[in-house]
Enzyme design. Structure first.
Site, mmCIF file in Angstrom:
data_model
loop_
_atom_site.group_PDB
_atom_site.id
_atom_site.type_symbol
_atom_site.label_atom_id
_atom_site.label_comp_id
_atom_site.label_asym_id
_atom_site.label_seq_id
_atom_site.Cartn_x
_atom_site.Cartn_y
_atom_site.Cartn_z
ATOM 1 N N GLN A 147 0.712 -1.490 -0.014
ATOM 2 C CA GLN A 147 0.062 0.154 -0.027
ATOM 3 C C GLN A 147 0.820 1.308 0.089
ATOM 4 O O GLN A 147 0.364 2.546 -0.250
ATOM 5 C CB GLN A 147 -0.787 -0.082 1.291
ATOM 6 C CG GLN A 147 -0.507 0.200 2.406
ATOM 7 C CD GLN A 147 -1.230 -0.043 3.529
ATOM 8 O OE1 GLN A 147 -1.591 -1.205 3.892
ATOM 9 N NE2 GLN A 147 -1.597 1.149 4.456
ATOM 10 N N CYS A 153 -5.272 0.395 3.576
ATOM 11 C CA CYS A 153 -5.234 -0.918 3.760
ATOM 12 C C CYS A 153 -6.978 -1.289 3.851
ATOM 13 O O CYS A 153 -6.642 -2.461 3.286
ATOM 14 C CB CYS A 153 -4.978 -1.088 5.583
ATOM 15 S SG CYS A 153 -6.008 -0.063 6.441
ATOM 16 N N ASN A 307 -1.043 -9.224 4.762
ATOM 17 C CA ASN A 307 -0.971 -7.892 4.717
ATOM 18 C C ASN A 307 -0.614 -7.200 3.607
ATOM 19 O O ASN A 307 -0.674 -7.846 2.604
ATOM 20 C CB ASN A 307 0.220 -7.718 6.085
ATOM 21 C CG ASN A 307 0.304 -6.246 6.633
ATOM 22 O OD1 ASN A 307 -0.438 -5.411 6.526
ATOM 23 N ND2 ASN A 307 1.163 -6.063 7.563
#
Ligand SMILES: *[C@@H]1O[C@H](CO)[C@@H](O)[C@H](O)[C@H]1NC(C)=O
Ligand SMILES: *[C@@H]1O[C@H](CO)[C@@H](O)[C@H](O)[C@H]1NC(C)=O
Length: 343
Positions: A147, A153, A307
């Site tokens: 990101q 996120c 993630n």
């Protein structure tokens, strides 16, 4: 929160604050840390606009590395490393690399008792789900993305969940666009935060979402490319919230990847490298990620969490987070803002 060793945290916090406030003039030039910093800068392509900036970043780096090494010397569950966040403070880290809107927990602490009743029921369903699942092995998880310095996120978390269920239903992995969500979903604040559930609503109302390659990630909010809005590579009918307890979350993950909110603001999370993450962390959610499986490694039960900080962070971009913790909120509040798209 019995799993947190408070004296350890206090010690590390003191160490960090102390190290971070040491006057710059105290440093000797032959500090071996400088060599390490030089190598780290080369690895992460860092440049600085002047010597003052460079010295400031070096001091932060040094304080972080001292903390990381002190932590690794005593923690046996998981290890930290001087990753891409090693030259920023924890405050800067929290400010720029997360992106769930503030105080987003869906479960007021008063509701815990009610949730305990839910988990009683949920425990009875224990037999129904497999012992372990890893959606990566089934081709339902795309490459880890980054990101960057943008609090999007929420878009990455939602996209990973939709890519997952789309692949499970159709057998095809279609990588989808976070940037379309960042630019065009006006309910959220682009790089300044949002919610996965808003992203799901946006996609349902828009009729779909286009591919990553059609509307690539830019790492900043830009004007919505409205001509892309009717390119529908995947779509959803809506989404469902998961009841806030680990068994309900387990049941959901057994069916598909699930978007969750977590408190990822601790230094331990910032520098996580490998192993089963056991905290410290609070339950004030600030980051959106996606659970793509669960398993046990003999000692610990854990969630497999995708993630969006690139493949260089954690275990090739993933973190294994302890499951089976006391209470219904889960580690770092992982059960409290869980949702999954419906197709
Ligand atoms: C640093 O730059 C090189 C060359 O431009 C690139 O190949 C490498 O992936 C970069 N590394 C990082 C960590 O960004
Ligand atoms: C799911 O939870 C979010 C966050 O609390 C809430 O805004 C939303 O209305 C819920 N959605 C459904 C479908 O229950």
């Amino acid at each position: 929160m019995g799993f947190i060793n408070r004296s350890l945290i206090t010690c590390l916090v003191i160490l960090f604050v102390f190290a971070n406030t040491r006057p710059i003039s105290c440093e000797k030039d032959d500090d071996p840390m400088r060599e390490r910093y030089k190598n780290w800068m080369a690895k992460y392509n860092r440049t600085h606009k002047d010597d003052r900036q460079r010295e400031k970043r070096f001091q932060i780096y040094k304080a972080n590395v001292e903390l990381i090494e002190a932590f690794n010397a005593i923690n046996e569950d998981y290890k930290l490393t001087d990753n891409q966040f090693a030259d920023i403070t924890n405050t800067e880290f929290r400010e720029h690399y997360m992106g769930l809107k503030e105080s987003s927990s869906r479960v007021p602490l008063l509701d815990i008792k009610q949730n305990e009743e839910h988990s009683e029921k949920a425990r009875e369903m224990l037999e129904a789900v497999p012992q372990k699942i890893d959606w990566r092995e089934k081709g339902a998880v795309s490459e880890v993305r980054d990101q960057g310095r943008c609090g999007a996120c929420w878009a990455f978390s939602a996209v990973a969940a939709i890519e997952g269920i789309t692949q499970i239903k159709s057998g095809r992995m279609v990588t989808l666009s976070e940037q379309e969500l960042v630019d065009c979903n006006m309910i959220d604040d682009g790089c300044y935060g949002g919610f996965m559930t808003d992203a799901f609503d946006f996609i349902r109302l828009n009729g779909g979402l286009t591919t990553e390659s059609d509307y690539p990630y830019r790492g900043q909010q830009e004007e919505c490319k409205t001509s892309k809005l009717d390119h529908h590579a995947a779509t959803i009918k809506g989404y469902r919230n998961v009841t806030a307890n680990e068994q309900s979350l387990l049941n959901a993950v057994a069916s598909q990847p699930v978007s969750v909110g977590i408190d990822a603001g601790s230094m331990a999370f910032q520098f996580y490298s490998s192993g089963v993450f056991t905290g410290p962390c609070g339950v004030e959610l600030n980051h959106g990620v996606t659970i793509v499986g669960y398993d046990t490694d003999g000692k610990d039960k854990y969630w497999i969490v995708k993630n969006s900080w690139g493949a260089g962070w954690g275990e090739k971009g993933y973190v294994r987070m302890k499951r089976g913790v006391e209470g219904d909120l889960g580690l770092c509040g992982i059960t409290t803002l869980a949702s999954y798209p419906l197709v």
